[in-house]
Design a protein around this motif. Structure first.
Motif, PDB file in Angstrom:
ATOM      1  N   LEU A   1      47.645  27.431  26.807  1.00  0.00           N
ATOM      2  CA  LEU A   1      46.774  28.530  26.405  1.00  0.00           C
ATOM      3  C   LEU A   1      45.476  28.472  27.173  1.00  0.00           C
ATOM      4  CD1 LEU A   1      47.181  28.531  22.515  1.00  0.00           C
ATOM      5  CD2 LEU A   1      48.229  30.096  24.140  1.00  0.00           C
ATOM      6  N   ASP A   2      45.039  29.629  27.680  1.00  0.00           N
ATOM      7  CA  ASP A   2      43.719  29.732  28.256  1.00  0.00           C
ATOM      8  C   ASP A   2      42.732  29.942  27.103  1.00  0.00           C
ATOM      9  OD1 ASP A   2      41.667  29.953  30.026  1.00  0.00           O
ATOM     10  OD2 ASP A   2      42.591  31.505  31.254  1.00  0.00           O
ATOM     11  N   PHE A   3      41.474  30.199  27.432  1.00  0.00           N
ATOM     12  CA  PHE A   3      40.437  30.332  26.398  1.00  0.00           C
ATOM     13  C   PHE A   3      40.811  31.384  25.361  1.00  0.00           C
ATOM     14  CE2 PHE A   3      36.537  32.079  24.647  1.00  0.00           C
ATOM     15  CZ  PHE A   3      35.802  30.946  24.358  1.00  0.00           C
ATOM     16  N   PHE A   4      41.293  32.540  25.815  1.00  0.00           N
ATOM     17  CA  PHE A   4      41.643  33.624  24.895  1.00  0.00           C
ATOM     18  C   PHE A   4      43.117  33.587  24.488  1.00  0.00           C
ATOM     19  CE2 PHE A   4      37.926  35.419  27.131  1.00  0.00           C
ATOM     20  CZ  PHE A   4      37.140  35.720  26.031  1.00  0.00           C
ATOM     21  N   GLY A   5      43.889  32.710  25.073  1.00  0.00           N
ATOM     22  CA  GLY A   5      45.302  32.648  24.716  1.00  0.00           C
ATOM     23  C   GLY A   5      46.156  33.693  25.390  1.00  0.00           C
ATOM     24  N   CYS A   6      45.572  34.462  26.306  1.00  0.00           N
ATOM     25  CA  CYS A   6      46.319  35.493  27.040  1.00  0.00           C
ATOM     26  C   CYS A   6      45.540  35.838  28.298  1.00  0.00           C
ATOM     27  CB  CYS A   6      46.519  36.742  26.174  1.00  0.00           C
ATOM     28  SG  CYS A   6      44.972  37.526  25.655  1.00  0.00           S
ATOM     29  N   ASP A   7      46.150  36.605  29.161  1.00  0.00           N
ATOM     30  CA  ASP A   7      45.477  37.026  30.397  1.00  0.00           C
ATOM     31  C   ASP A   7      44.363  38.009  30.076  1.00  0.00           C
ATOM     32  OD1 ASP A   7      47.179  35.475  31.878  1.00  0.00           O
ATOM     33  OD2 ASP A   7      48.564  37.118  32.341  1.00  0.00           O
ATOM     34  N   THR A   8      43.184  37.756  30.609  1.00  0.00           N
ATOM     35  CA  THR A   8      42.040  38.646  30.400  1.00  0.00           C
ATOM     36  C   THR A   8      41.364  38.936  31.727  1.00  0.00           C
ATOM     37  OG1 THR A   8      40.650  36.717  29.898  1.00  0.00           O
ATOM     38  CG2 THR A   8      41.569  37.940  28.026  1.00  0.00           C
ATOM     39  N   TYR A   9      40.654  40.076  31.791  1.00  0.00           N
ATOM     40  CA  TYR A   9      40.065  40.541  33.033  1.00  0.00           C
ATOM     41  C   TYR A   9      38.686  41.162  32.769  1.00  0.00           C
ATOM     42  CZ  TYR A   9      45.049  40.328  34.101  1.00  0.00           C
ATOM     43  OH  TYR A   9      46.349  39.909  34.221  1.00  0.00           O
ATOM     44  N   LEU A  10      37.887  41.275  33.829  1.00  0.00           N
ATOM     45  CA  LEU A  10      36.663  42.065  33.749  1.00  0.00           C
ATOM     46  C   LEU A  10      37.055  43.533  33.810  1.00  0.00           C
ATOM     47  CD1 LEU A  10      34.233  40.107  36.105  1.00  0.00           C
ATOM     48  CD2 LEU A  10      34.429  39.968  33.619  1.00  0.00           C
ATOM     49  N   THR A  11      36.469  44.332  32.923  1.00  0.00           N
ATOM     50  CA  THR A  11      36.928  45.705  32.754  1.00  0.00           C
ATOM     51  C   THR A  11      36.615  46.593  33.952  1.00  0.00           C
ATOM     52  OG1 THR A  11      36.908  47.606  31.266  1.00  0.00           O
ATOM     53  CG2 THR A  11      34.820  46.472  31.601  1.00  0.00           C
ATOM     54  N   VAL A  12      37.543  47.473  34.252  1.00  0.00           N
ATOM     55  CA  VAL A  12      37.369  48.482  35.287  1.00  0.00           C
ATOM     56  C   VAL A  12      36.795  49.766  34.690  1.00  0.00           C
ATOM     57  CG1 VAL A  12      38.587  49.924  36.981  1.00  0.00           C
ATOM     58  CG2 VAL A  12      39.242  47.535  36.669  1.00  0.00           C
ATOM     59  N   SER A  13      37.124  50.028  33.422  1.00  0.00           N
ATOM     60  CA  SER A  13      36.680  51.246  32.746  1.00  0.00           C
ATOM     61  C   SER A  13      36.543  50.977  31.257  1.00  0.00           C
ATOM     62  CB  SER A  13      37.682  52.378  32.979  1.00  0.00           C
ATOM     63  OG  SER A  13      37.369  53.508  32.181  1.00  0.00           O
TER      64      SER A  13
ATOM     65  N   THR B   1      29.110  55.308  26.281  1.00  0.00           N
ATOM     66  CA  THR B   1      28.695  53.934  26.526  1.00  0.00           C
ATOM     67  C   THR B   1      28.103  53.827  27.919  1.00  0.00           C
ATOM     68  OG1 THR B   1      29.396  51.610  26.372  1.00  0.00           O
ATOM     69  CG2 THR B   1      30.891  53.130  27.512  1.00  0.00           C
ATOM     70  N   PHE B   2      27.448  52.714  28.203  1.00  0.00           N
ATOM     71  CA  PHE B   2      26.831  52.481  29.506  1.00  0.00           C
ATOM     72  C   PHE B   2      26.912  50.990  29.794  1.00  0.00           C
ATOM     73  CE2 PHE B   2      22.631  52.315  32.054  1.00  0.00           C
ATOM     74  CZ  PHE B   2      23.317  52.492  33.245  1.00  0.00           C
ATOM     75  N   GLY B   3      27.598  50.617  30.866  1.00  0.00           N
ATOM     76  CA  GLY B   3      27.731  49.199  31.141  1.00  0.00           C
ATOM     77  C   GLY B   3      28.331  48.911  32.500  1.00  0.00           C
ATOM     78  N   PRO B   4      28.451  47.620  32.834  1.00  0.00           N
ATOM     79  CA  PRO B   4      28.979  47.227  34.143  1.00  0.00           C
ATOM     80  C   PRO B   4      30.490  47.362  34.212  1.00  0.00           C
ATOM     81  CG  PRO B   4      28.497  45.284  32.829  1.00  0.00           C
ATOM     82  CD  PRO B   4      28.037  46.461  32.023  1.00  0.00           C
ATOM     83  N   ARG B   5      30.992  47.745  35.381  1.00  0.00           N
ATOM     84  CA  ARG B   5      32.427  47.870  35.629  1.00  0.00           C
ATOM     85  C   ARG B   5      32.734  47.129  36.931  1.00  0.00           C
ATOM     86  NH1 ARG B   5      31.615  48.682  31.207  1.00  0.00           N
ATOM     87  NH2 ARG B   5      31.669  50.664  30.072  1.00  0.00           N
ATOM     88  N   PHE B   6      33.904  46.503  36.991  1.00  0.00           N
ATOM     89  CA  PHE B   6      34.205  45.590  38.082  1.00  0.00           C
ATOM     90  C   PHE B   6      35.522  45.956  38.774  1.00  0.00           C
ATOM     91  CE2 PHE B   6      31.864  43.566  34.704  1.00  0.00           C
ATOM     92  CZ  PHE B   6      30.837  42.901  35.353  1.00  0.00           C
ATOM     93  N   THR B   7      35.512  45.929  40.091  1.00  0.00           N
ATOM     94  CA  THR B   7      36.737  46.114  40.864  1.00  0.00           C
ATOM     95  C   THR B   7      36.798  45.028  41.933  1.00  0.00           C
ATOM     96  OG1 THR B   7      35.625  47.662  42.366  1.00  0.00           O
ATOM     97  CG2 THR B   7      36.850  48.603  40.503  1.00  0.00           C
ATOM     98  N   ALA B   8      37.988  44.446  42.097  1.00  0.00           N
ATOM     99  CA  ALA B   8      38.159  43.325  43.029  1.00  0.00           C
ATOM    100  C   ALA B   8      38.736  43.767  44.364  1.00  0.00           C
ATOM    101  CB  ALA B   8      39.052  42.261  42.391  1.00  0.00           C
TER     102      ALA B   8
ATOM    103  N   ASN C   1      28.516  52.219  34.935  1.00  0.00           N
ATOM    104  CA  ASN C   1      29.015  53.564  34.643  1.00  0.00           C
ATOM    105  C   ASN C   1      28.519  54.056  33.288  1.00  0.00           C
ATOM    106  OD1 ASN C   1      30.446  53.273  36.989  1.00  0.00           O
ATOM    107  ND2 ASN C   1      32.473  53.426  36.066  1.00  0.00           N
ATOM    108  N   VAL C   2      28.216  55.352  33.230  1.00  0.00           N
ATOM    109  CA  VAL C   2      27.982  56.039  31.959  1.00  0.00           C
ATOM    110  C   VAL C   2      29.283  56.759  31.617  1.00  0.00           C
ATOM    111  CG1 VAL C   2      26.595  57.721  30.704  1.00  0.00           C
ATOM    112  CG2 VAL C   2      25.552  56.369  32.537  1.00  0.00           C
ATOM    113  N   GLU C   3      29.885  56.423  30.469  1.00  0.00           N
ATOM    114  CA  GLU C   3      31.192  56.971  30.119  1.00  0.00           C
ATOM    115  C   GLU C   3      31.123  57.650  28.753  1.00  0.00           C
ATOM    116  OE1 GLU C   3      34.034  53.692  32.307  1.00  0.00           O
ATOM    117  OE2 GLU C   3      32.850  53.075  30.583  1.00  0.00           O
ATOM    118  N   ALA C   4      31.851  58.743  28.623  1.00  0.00           N
ATOM    119  CA  ALA C   4      31.857  59.515  27.382  1.00  0.00           C
ATOM    120  C   ALA C   4      33.276  59.916  27.037  1.00  0.00           C
ATOM    121  CB  ALA C   4      30.980  60.759  27.519  1.00  0.00           C
TER     122      ALA C   4
END
Length: 616
Positions: free
Chosen positions: A346-358, A375-382, A396-399
């Motif tokens: 098990l990893d920290f969360f017990g499953c695969d997790t990622y930085l959000t794209v949206s 909402t308003f926050g950081p979004r990540f793409t690799a 991104n500002v998202e509604a």
């Protein structure tokens, strides 16, 4: 006139003659410069007021006390006065005149000099006690980041124990108390200045190491000093515009009945190239003092053969015992390596997790309960892309709007975009004026035109037809139905077809948009749209998302069996109380490029993160 009328008249006259007290900066004992300088009179009526100001030195001049006050900087090259004439010397004039006699002075001010400061006598520079130390008046231009404008501060050299060369260095932080006055020189550029009576704080810089003191660095070189670059006037203005866009975004949505929701940055769902979040190390990194498990196992075999050989050759017991002990140590080491290399259950969360794209996935659950959310926050793409329009981390500002369809989302994006343009024109006038002079002369005109004109709308099919009819442009990617629109396509549409106007393109082929967007009746296109601006590209993306369980379930199955489990919670929103809904996402950094005319997105964020580079 009755007594009441006379009293009222005196009160009115007092209000005109006696300026109101200067407001202190909240949570500080100083006065922000914008309070003084962004008044309709430029602060002229505040003359005589005692204030405390603080800021960083943008430029400095010094003159002997028996010399006249220095004239304001002139844009043209100035001829230096004869050697016998007593006059002030400024950094700007030294650079402009390019006379060798003054180059040492400039070197000292800019961090390159190592000998003497021509204005001052040598004993003063070296710290030696002069028999009759000269007295100078130093003129500083101070900026505190609250405004584009700078305040001139007049300081007596005898006021500070710090050598004048250090005091005058670019970037020095000064907190001074004094009285505001009209400049003594009739030709002075400034409406008001501060005659300092006390220096409450001086934060010196090392000109040899302080990067901004060397020369005026272009924006792309300033990125290597992202912790210092907000001290430049251009980056300071861009930052204040960025802050205004953030406040305007909250203002727009709050005033239109949206609820603010914080969505997670760490997620189990997403699409595209994503950053994985993990607390475990990769297998190949799990070494022990540089040893691999294969090397240790080979050593065990060799030591085992050695023990067998010693036993057959009737070696003494001590030699056999030592070999057995050595084998045991090697075996223990192998066990440790195998344990470390065994994959963690098990990893920290017990499953695969990622930085959000949206953040729109999670917003949907709240829109299904609260109606309208944002909402308003950081979004990540690799994506391994390094160009002027891409970053690994963007905000991104998202509604998301329940009970709405594609046209509703496009109307919201239209109103939102125009509101941001109007807000900057009305609330950041001085910064926009400076940016139009320093960065892009057309920004104000562009914002005004966008705020007042209707946005053109084309379907993807119509856009492809217009591109295919183009006779003045040859495209690297041939425009045909079904291909994703490239930067060259969008540039032609905004520049040639829309003549520099903002446009909205909608109803894309389903193959070029994410799986969750609602399938149109033609079964070929989906209810997605992009708001495209000249020179920048897409600033807002939006869509009506699929509310029909069967269709969304089928689209997820197309992704593969491993994806279905991750999206079970997302399908639940369709199983229980599904509703038509649409939304949008504004890329804040791209909006800032449009609003300022900056050519590179790396200059639109405080600390840019891009492929291969993450300073600070």
């Amino acid at each position: 006139m009755d007594s009441h009328g006379k009293t009222h008249q005196r009160e009115h006259e007092d209000d005109v003659i006696s300026p109101k007290p200067v407001a202190l900066s909240k949570y500080s004992n100083r006065v922000e410069l914008k309070t003084l300088l962004e008044r309709s009179d430029g602060g002229a009526r505040l003359a005589g007021k005692r204030v405390v100001i603080g800021g960083w030195v943008k430029s400095s001049r010094a003159v002997k006390k028996d010399s006249p006050p220095p004239p304001p900087p002139q844009p043209s090259v100035t001829v230096p006065p004869p050697a016998s004439t007593k006059s002030n010397i400024s950094c700007t004039e030294i650079i402009q005149s390019k006379m060798n006699i003054f180059r040492k002075l400039f070197d000292v001010l800019s961090g390159g000099g190592k000998t003497t400061y021509p204005i001052f006598d040598k004993p003063e520079i070296t710290g030696q006690k002069a028999t009759s130390p000269p007295e100078y008046t130093i003129y500083f231009l101070i900026s505190d980041g609250s405004s584009v404008s700078s305040l001139q501060v007049v300081v007596d050299s005898a006021m500070s124990t710090i050598p004048a060369t250090q005091l005058m260095s670019l970037g020095t932080c000064i907190v001074a108390e004094g009285v505001l006055r009209h400049p003594l020189a009739a030709s002075a550029k400034h409406v008001i200045e501060l005659e300092a009576e006390k220096l409450l704080h001086v934060g010196t810089v090392d000109p040899e190491k302080y990067p901004l003191s060397k020369k005026q660095l272009p924006l792309h070189l300033l990125r290597d000093f992202s912790h210092f670059r907000p001290r430049t006037t251009t980056v300071g203005s861009v930052t204040r515009v960025h802050s205004a866009l953030t406040l305007a975004s909250h203002t727009f949505f709050q005033s239109n009945g949206f609820q603010y929701v914080q969505v997670p940055v760490i997620t189990t769902t997403g699409f595209g190239e994503m950053f994985r979040v993990t607390t475990t190390l990769d297998r190949e990194e799990k070494k022990h003092d540089g040893l691999s498990i294969e090397t240790v196992k080979a050593a065990i075999k060799e030591k085992t053969r050695l023990i067998d050989h010693l036993k057959r050759s009737d070696s003494n017991r001590e030699a056999v015992a030592a070999a057995v002990h050595d084998l045991k140590k090697t075996t223990d080491l192998a066990a440790q390596l195998e344990k470390k290399q065994k994959p963690q259950k098990l990893d920290f969360f017990g499953c695969d997790t990622y930085l959000t794209v949206s953040g729109r996935f999670h917003l949907e659950s709240y829109a299904s309960a609260l109606g309208k959310v944002y909402t308003f926050g950081p979004r990540f793409t690799a994506d391994k892309i390094d160009n002027a329009r891409h970053l690994a981390e963007m905000w991104n500002v998202e509604a998301e709007i329940a009970f709405s369809e594609l046209d509703d989302a496009m109307d919201c994006a239209d109103d939102f975009f125009k509101f941001l343009c109007r807000y900057l024109l009305e609330n950041r006038h001085e910064d926009m004026k400076f940016i139009s002079k320093r960065v892009d002369k057309t920004v104000t005109t562009r914002l005004e035109a966008t705020a007042s004109n209707s946005l053109l709308r084309f379907s993807y099919t119509e856009a492809i037809s217009l591109l295919q009819k183009a006779t003045t442009r040859t495209f690297e990617t041939k425009p045909k139905w079904g291909v994703a629109l490239k930067e060259e396509h969008l540039s032609y549409l905004t520049d040639e077809i829309c003549k520099g106007s903002v446009m909205i393109i909608h109803s894309y082929p389903k193959e070029v948009k994410p799986f969750y967007i609602r399938l149109n009746e033609d079964k070929k296109t989906v209810a997605a749209f992009d708001l495209v601006v000249p020179k920048v590209g897409v600033v807002i993306s939006g869509s009506q998302n699929e509310e029909r369980f069967e269709i969304l379930d089928a689209r997820i199955r197309e992704l593969g069996s491993t994806s279905r489990e991750k999206y079970e919670w997302y399908l639940d929103l369709r199983r229980h109380g599904t509703v038509k809904h649409s939304g949008m996402s504004l890329r804040m950094e791209h909006m800032l490029l449009f609003a300022t005319g900056l050519p590179d997105i790396k200059d639109a964020v405080p600390f840019p993160r891009s492929w291969g580079k993450a300073n600070n």
